[in-house]
Scaffold this motif. Structure first.
Motif, PDB file in Angstrom:
ATOM      1  N   THR A  55       1.109  -1.049  -0.060  1.00 24.99           N
ATOM      2  CA  THR A  55      -0.013   0.127  -0.102  1.00 24.99           C
ATOM      3  C   THR A  55       0.939   1.287   0.069  1.00 24.99           C
ATOM      4  N   TYR A  56       0.308   2.253  -0.405  1.00 23.18           N
ATOM      5  CA  TYR A  56       0.923   3.516  -0.460  1.00 23.18           C
ATOM      6  C   TYR A  56       1.281   4.041   0.697  1.00 23.18           C
ATOM      7  N   GLU A  57       0.502   3.651   1.735  1.00 18.66           N
ATOM      8  CA  GLU A  57       0.859   4.310   3.118  1.00 18.66           C
ATOM      9  C   GLU A  57       1.991   3.413   3.904  1.00 18.66           C
ATOM     10  N   SER A  58       1.948   2.027   3.518  1.00 18.81           N
ATOM     11  CA  SER A  58       3.067   1.345   4.332  1.00 18.81           C
ATOM     12  C   SER A  58       4.459   1.649   3.784  1.00 18.81           C
ATOM     13  N   LEU A  59       4.509   1.805   2.333  1.00 24.20           N
ATOM     14  CA  LEU A  59       5.397   2.195   1.691  1.00 24.20           C
ATOM     15  C   LEU A  59       6.243   3.577   2.073  1.00 24.20           C
ATOM     16  N   LYS A  60       5.233   4.373   2.000  1.00 26.59           N
ATOM     17  CA  LYS A  60       5.569   5.936   2.437  1.00 26.59           C
ATOM     18  C   LYS A  60       6.308   5.877   3.932  1.00 26.59           C
ATOM     19  N   MET A  61       5.582   5.185   4.857  1.00 26.41           N
ATOM     20  CA  MET A  61       6.087   4.971   6.187  1.00 26.41           C
ATOM     21  C   MET A  61       7.289   4.246   6.383  1.00 26.41           C
ATOM     22  N   GLU A  62       7.787   3.176   5.373  1.00 24.36           N
ATOM     23  CA  GLU A  62       8.878   2.823   5.441  1.00 24.36           C
ATOM     24  C   GLU A  62      10.001   3.711   4.758  1.00 24.36           C
ATOM     25  N   LEU A  63       9.756   4.462   3.989  1.00 26.67           N
ATOM     26  CA  LEU A  63      10.806   5.360   3.036  1.00 26.67           C
ATOM     27  C   LEU A  63      11.202   6.479   4.085  1.00 26.67           C
ATOM     28  N   GLU A  64      10.138   6.895   5.015  1.00 27.27           N
ATOM     29  CA  GLU A  64      10.491   8.011   6.031  1.00 27.27           C
ATOM     30  C   GLU A  64      11.453   7.287   7.222  1.00 27.27           C
ATOM     31  N   LYS A  65      11.264   6.245   7.507  1.00 27.61           N
ATOM     32  CA  LYS A  65      12.136   5.306   8.228  1.00 27.61           C
ATOM     33  C   LYS A  65      13.560   5.231   7.871  1.00 27.61           C
ATOM     34  N   ILE A  66      13.592   4.648   6.605  1.00 34.05           N
ATOM     35  CA  ILE A  66      14.934   4.635   5.764  1.00 34.05           C
ATOM     36  C   ILE A  66      15.520   5.902   5.796  1.00 34.05           C
ATOM     37  N   SER A  67      14.925   7.023   5.374  1.00 30.60           N
ATOM     38  CA  SER A  67      15.378   8.342   5.120  1.00 30.60           C
ATOM     39  C   SER A  67      16.039   8.745   6.633  1.00 30.60           C
ATOM     40  N   LYS A  68      15.480   8.359   7.701  1.00 36.79           N
ATOM     41  CA  LYS A  68      16.245   8.754   9.032  1.00 36.79           C
ATOM     42  C   LYS A  68      17.422   8.095   9.219  1.00 36.79           C
ATOM     43  N   GLN A  69      17.318   6.423   9.085  1.00 31.78           N
ATOM     44  CA  GLN A  69      18.270   5.714   9.593  1.00 31.78           C
ATOM     45  C   GLN A  69      19.321   5.273   8.554  1.00 31.78           C
ATOM     46  N   GLY A  70      19.112   5.795   7.424  1.00 32.07           N
ATOM     47  CA  GLY A  70      20.402   5.808   6.272  1.00 32.07           C
ATOM     48  C   GLY A  70      20.592   4.316   5.674  1.00 32.07           C
ATOM     49  N   TYR A  71      19.892   3.444   5.953  1.00 35.01           N
ATOM     50  CA  TYR A  71      19.804   2.152   5.442  1.00 35.01           C
ATOM     51  C   TYR A  71      18.592   1.526   5.424  1.00 35.01           C
ATOM     52  N   ALA A  72      18.417   0.218   4.495  1.00 34.23           N
ATOM     53  CA  ALA A  72      17.168  -0.249   4.103  1.00 34.23           C
ATOM     54  C   ALA A  72      17.123  -1.642   4.320  1.00 34.23           C
ATOM     55  N   MET A  73      16.300  -2.359   4.412  1.00 34.91           N
ATOM     56  CA  MET A  73      16.010  -3.648   4.697  1.00 34.91           C
ATOM     57  C   MET A  73      15.028  -4.259   3.861  1.00 34.91           C
ATOM     58  N   ASP A  74      15.277  -5.827   3.355  1.00 35.16           N
ATOM     59  CA  ASP A  74      14.307  -6.415   2.796  1.00 35.16           C
ATOM     60  C   ASP A  74      14.107  -7.576   3.536  1.00 35.16           C
ATOM     61  N   ASP A  75      13.002  -7.495   4.641  1.00 37.83           N
ATOM     62  CA  ASP A  75      12.900  -8.807   5.322  1.00 37.83           C
ATOM     63  C   ASP A  75      11.604  -9.654   4.805  1.00 37.83           C
ATOM     64  N   GLN A  76      12.445 -10.683   3.891  1.00 35.23           N
ATOM     65  CA  GLN A  76      11.609 -11.574   3.465  1.00 35.23           C
ATOM     66  C   GLN A  76      10.381 -10.683   2.599  1.00 35.23           C
ATOM     67  N   GLU A  77      10.641  -9.814   1.941  1.00 35.88           N
ATOM     68  CA  GLU A  77       9.541  -9.131   1.197  1.00 35.88           C
ATOM     69  C   GLU A  77       9.572  -9.514  -0.155  1.00 35.88           C
ATOM     70  N   CYS A  78      10.818  -9.872  -0.687  1.00 36.36           N
ATOM     71  CA  CYS A  78      10.917 -10.298  -2.144  1.00 36.36           C
ATOM     72  C   CYS A  78      10.630 -12.000  -2.270  1.00 36.36           C
ATOM     73  N   GLU A  79      11.473 -12.524  -1.305  1.00 34.06           N
ATOM     74  CA  GLU A  79      11.265 -14.104  -1.141  1.00 34.06           C
ATOM     75  C   GLU A  79      11.257 -14.666   0.257  1.00 34.06           C
ATOM     76  N   GLU A  80      10.541 -15.562   0.261  1.00 36.09           N
ATOM     77  CA  GLU A  80      10.413 -16.180   1.769  1.00 36.09           C
ATOM     78  C   GLU A  80      12.011 -16.752   2.148  1.00 36.09           C
ATOM     79  N   GLY A  81      12.115 -16.303   3.713  1.00 37.88           N
ATOM     80  CA  GLY A  81      13.370 -16.925   4.101  1.00 37.88           C
ATOM     81  C   GLY A  81      14.545 -16.211   3.714  1.00 37.88           C
ATOM     82  N   ILE A  82      14.613 -14.942   2.953  1.00 36.05           N
ATOM     83  CA  ILE A  82      15.650 -14.125   2.538  1.00 36.05           C
ATOM     84  C   ILE A  82      15.708 -12.979   3.088  1.00 36.05           C
TER      85      ILE A  82
END
Length: 258
Positions: A177-204
């Motif tokens: 959803t737009y809302e969840s993605l927007k919240m995630e981007l705001e978090k990433i902007s503050k912390q300076g890195y990003a995670m993909d926590d099993q968002e593309c593939e299970e277990g990765i």
């Protein structure tokens, strides 16, 4: 005693101080404004400016008497940019990252609102990760590097992405959803890195950091990916130290001021 061939040339150093200061100020400057800003005597500043004018790198408006950098710098920048192979620069860092973390390391950029993987170094516990082979593409919203690249997007560009590509679901963790993605981007902007926590593939799981160019724009990213039992929360800090050190070194080579 310093070697005569390695002693820093103060005149050259001062010339670049002038160039960088004028570039940072982004506005024409009078002689006194410039000399005060860089802390050089007016006579020294004028002498160096005259040399830059003779070579066509600085222009003085005869009405305002203000000095500006010329577009000759653009020609040099275009020449450097055309000869610069970023993948070659990044490759040795990916090797180092993979060796130190034991995970598979990646370099990716954006193309046509998709993430394109340009280089990868297999880690010790390598698993086949279908979306992350060289030349393959992945959705921006579900990949660590992809979300970093979305930090460049304006609101209208983000809406265009959603309208054009959608926010397809790949796992239960995918941000759809737009809302969840927007919240995630705001978090990433503050912390300076990003995670993909099993968002593309299970277990990765993936940790990604940005690569920036001389303008400060995020032009790509590097990351590590591995199974969730390899990339554990208690290891995040150590992995990030390695990734950030590499990304800062790469970005500095691309002209970014840390």
């Amino acid at each position: 005693m310093k070697n005569q061939f390695t002693t820093k040339n103060q005149s050259v150093d001062k010339v670049f101080t002038i160039i960088e200061y004028m570039s940072d100020m982004r506005t024409p400057l009078k002689l006194l404004e410039l000399s005060k800003g860089i802390g050089f005597p007016s006579s020294t500043t004028l002498r160096l400016l005259t040399s830059l004018m003779d070579r066509g790198y600085v222009y003085q408006d005869q009405e305002t008497l203000k000095y500006s950098l010329t577009l000759k710098f653009c020609r040099i920048g275009d020449s450097v940019k055309s000869s610069l192979n970023i993948t070659e620069i990044v490759h040795s860092y990916l090797l180092d990252i993979s060796n130190k973390t034991g995970q598979t390391a990646y370099f990716a950029i954006e193309q046509d609102m998709m993430l394109v993987y340009l280089d990868t170094i297999k880690g010790n516990g390598f698993q086949t990760i279908t979306t992350k082979r060289i030349g393959h593409v992945a959705p921006l919203h579900a990949a660590g590097i992809g979300k970093l690249l979305l930090l460049n997007y304006s609101e209208s560009q983000l809406m265009k992405l959603i309208h054009s590509k959608g926010l397809p679901r790949f796992t239960d963790n995918t941000l759809c959803t737009y809302e969840s993605l927007k919240m995630e981007l705001e978090k990433i902007s503050k912390q300076g890195y990003a995670m993909d926590d099993q968002e593309c593939e299970e277990g990765i799981r993936c940790i990604a950091v940005p690569i920036k160019d001389y303008s400060g724009s995020i032009i790509g990213g590097i990351s590590i990916s591995g199974s969730t039992d390899q990339i554990l929360p208690e290891k995040y800090e150590a992995f990030l130290d390695i990734l950030i050190s590499a990304s800062e070194a790469i970005s500095e080579k691309l002209g970014y001021k840390i």
